[in-house]
Design a protein around this motif. Structure first.
Motif, PDB file in Angstrom:
ATOM      1  N   SER A  37       0.970  -1.206   0.062  1.00  0.00           N
ATOM      2  CA  SER A  37      -0.034   0.100   0.083  1.00  0.00           C
ATOM      3  C   SER A  37       0.870   1.142   0.087  1.00  0.00           C
ATOM      4  N   GLU A  38       0.335   2.274  -0.190  1.00  0.00           N
ATOM      5  CA  GLU A  38       0.971   3.760  -0.446  1.00  0.00           C
ATOM      6  C   GLU A  38       1.581   3.934   1.018  1.00  0.00           C
ATOM      7  N   GLN A  39       0.725   3.668   1.940  1.00  0.00           N
ATOM      8  CA  GLN A  39       1.076   3.860   3.398  1.00  0.00           C
ATOM      9  C   GLN A  39       2.577   3.043   3.666  1.00  0.00           C
ATOM     10  N   ALA A  40       2.424   1.705   3.384  1.00  0.00           N
ATOM     11  CA  ALA A  40       3.389   0.769   3.631  1.00  0.00           C
ATOM     12  C   ALA A  40       4.624   1.354   2.936  1.00  0.00           C
ATOM     13  N   LEU A  41       4.686   2.073   1.597  1.00  0.00           N
ATOM     14  CA  LEU A  41       5.737   2.401   0.925  1.00  0.00           C
ATOM     15  C   LEU A  41       6.200   3.859   1.758  1.00  0.00           C
ATOM     16  N   VAL A  42       5.295   4.574   2.041  1.00  0.00           N
ATOM     17  CA  VAL A  42       5.698   5.786   2.871  1.00  0.00           C
ATOM     18  C   VAL A  42       6.706   5.545   4.163  1.00  0.00           C
ATOM     19  N   ARG A  43       6.268   4.312   4.743  1.00  0.00           N
ATOM     20  CA  ARG A  43       7.152   3.925   5.706  1.00  0.00           C
ATOM     21  C   ARG A  43       8.392   3.309   5.505  1.00  0.00           C
ATOM     22  N   GLN A  44       8.252   2.591   4.316  1.00  0.00           N
ATOM     23  CA  GLN A  44       9.446   1.782   3.736  1.00  0.00           C
ATOM     24  C   GLN A  44      10.433   2.930   3.413  1.00  0.00           C
ATOM     25  N   PHE A  45      10.206   3.771   2.704  1.00  0.00           N
ATOM     26  CA  PHE A  45      11.047   4.929   2.120  1.00  0.00           C
ATOM     27  C   PHE A  45      11.219   6.092   2.856  1.00  0.00           C
ATOM     28  N   GLY A  46      10.426   6.245   3.849  1.00  0.00           N
ATOM     29  CA  GLY A  46      10.814   7.352   4.763  1.00  0.00           C
ATOM     30  C   GLY A  46      10.236   8.858   3.908  1.00  0.00           C
ATOM     31  N   VAL A  47       9.368   8.676   3.218  1.00  0.00           N
ATOM     32  CA  VAL A  47       9.106   9.853   2.413  1.00  0.00           C
ATOM     33  C   VAL A  47       7.371  10.224   2.496  1.00  0.00           C
ATOM     34  N   SER A  48       7.247  11.246   1.910  1.00  0.00           N
ATOM     35  CA  SER A  48       5.775  11.882   1.946  1.00  0.00           C
ATOM     36  C   SER A  48       4.809  11.033   1.141  1.00  0.00           C
ATOM     37  N   ARG A  49       3.484  11.022   1.492  1.00  0.00           N
ATOM     38  CA  ARG A  49       2.456  10.022   0.996  1.00  0.00           C
ATOM     39  C   ARG A  49       2.411  10.769  -0.671  1.00  0.00           C
ATOM     40  N   SER A  71      -9.855  -2.252  -2.961  1.00  0.00           N
ATOM     41  CA  SER A  71      -9.080  -3.331  -2.976  1.00  0.00           C
ATOM     42  C   SER A  71      -7.761  -3.324  -2.837  1.00  0.00           C
ATOM     43  N   GLY A  72      -7.038  -2.260  -3.522  1.00  0.00           N
ATOM     44  CA  GLY A  72      -5.882  -1.998  -3.567  1.00  0.00           C
ATOM     45  C   GLY A  72      -5.286  -1.761  -4.699  1.00  0.00           C
ATOM     46  N   THR A  73      -3.985  -1.839  -4.864  1.00  0.00           N
ATOM     47  CA  THR A  73      -3.145  -1.702  -6.412  1.00  0.00           C
ATOM     48  C   THR A  73      -2.364  -3.125  -6.795  1.00  0.00           C
ATOM     49  N   PHE A  74      -2.499  -3.669  -7.851  1.00  0.00           N
ATOM     50  CA  PHE A  74      -2.001  -4.823  -8.099  1.00  0.00           C
ATOM     51  C   PHE A  74      -1.217  -4.699  -9.466  1.00  0.00           C
TER      52      PHE A  74
END
Length: 239
Positions: A37-49, A71-74
């Motif tokens: 998810s975008e939120q997971a990528l925000v946490r992983q990369f330490g960047v803004s949404r 449902s999300g991104t596929f």
């Protein structure tokens, strides 16, 4: 992570795109798999949404990813490309994408020109022609059935070729350098034999490219190329 990103001259959104593309190319995420998810990528990369959203939005526009509301991104179905303005070897196009090409020969024979083929080749009915049917694979996915008829006067050694090592296009370009070509594209339901070779359902819609090439002052080949409609697109550029 923030310090590492700051030291990298590549824009942060592009690094996120490259990461997502790398996971897909490596086969860790396949068609239909959900991506973080975008939120997971925000946490992983330490960047803004906003930064993450740009990366995902661009990959969605490029048809690499697909979003489903709620449902999300596929990972989207991959659409393989073929150029139209230039007549290239399908093997070269596949390798240029960093993918593996192989082919499977289904038919290689000497035949005779039917009335339709005679008109297409500008020959008398019954004249000898060479005929081949080959399936081309990209990363083990069948993406093209090539049904080709060849004028023996232009390529007398056609039947002697090893088409697991060379494509018909590559041989013809050497034996009879291209002078001109004409083509048409249409959507057609796959006949049963074509559907079987492409591993699609019977009567599934295919993109069909029909092309006539001329060399040495005569028609050199007439080819019909079948592609699974949901996986393929044609591209071109002029100028």
């Amino acid at each position: 992570m923030e310090q590492q990103i700051a030291q990298d001259t590549t824009p942060i959104f592009q690094r996120i795109k490259d990461y997502l593309l790398g996971e897909i190319a490596a086969g860790r995420w396949k068609e239909g798999d959900v991506v973080p998810s975008e939120q997971a990528l925000v946490r992983q990369f330490g960047v803004s949404r906003m930064t993450v959203n740009r990366a995902v939005r661009e990959l969605t526009a490029e048809q690499v990813l697909t979003r489903r509301q709620g449902s999300g991104t596929f990972v989207a179905p991959q659409k393989y490309q073929a150029t139209l303005v230039e007549i290239n070897s399908i093997a070269d196009e596949i390798r240029a994408r960093g993918h593996a090409h192989r082919s499977s020969l289904h038919l290689l024979e000497k035949g005779r020109a039917s009335e339709l083929l005679a008109r297409q080749f500008e020959l008398a009915p019954g004249q000898p022609l060479f005929h081949s049917v080959i399936v081309h694979f990209e990363n083990e996915a069948p993406i093209q059935v090539e049904d080709r008829w060849v004028n023996p006067a232009c390529a007398p050694a056609y039947l002697a070729q090893d088409f697991s090592a060379i494509t018909p296009n590559e041989h013809l370009m050497k034996a009879a350098p291209l002078q001109s070509a004409s083509y048409s594209i249409e959507a057609l339901p796959a006949p049963r034999d074509i559907a079987s070779m492409l591993a699609v359902g019977p009567r599934q819609c295919c993109l069909v490219l029909k092309r006539q090439t001329k060399a040495l002052g005569q028609v050199a080949s007439v080819v019909t190329m079948w592609h699974p409609g949901q996986l393929y697109q044609f591209t071109g550029k002029v100028g």
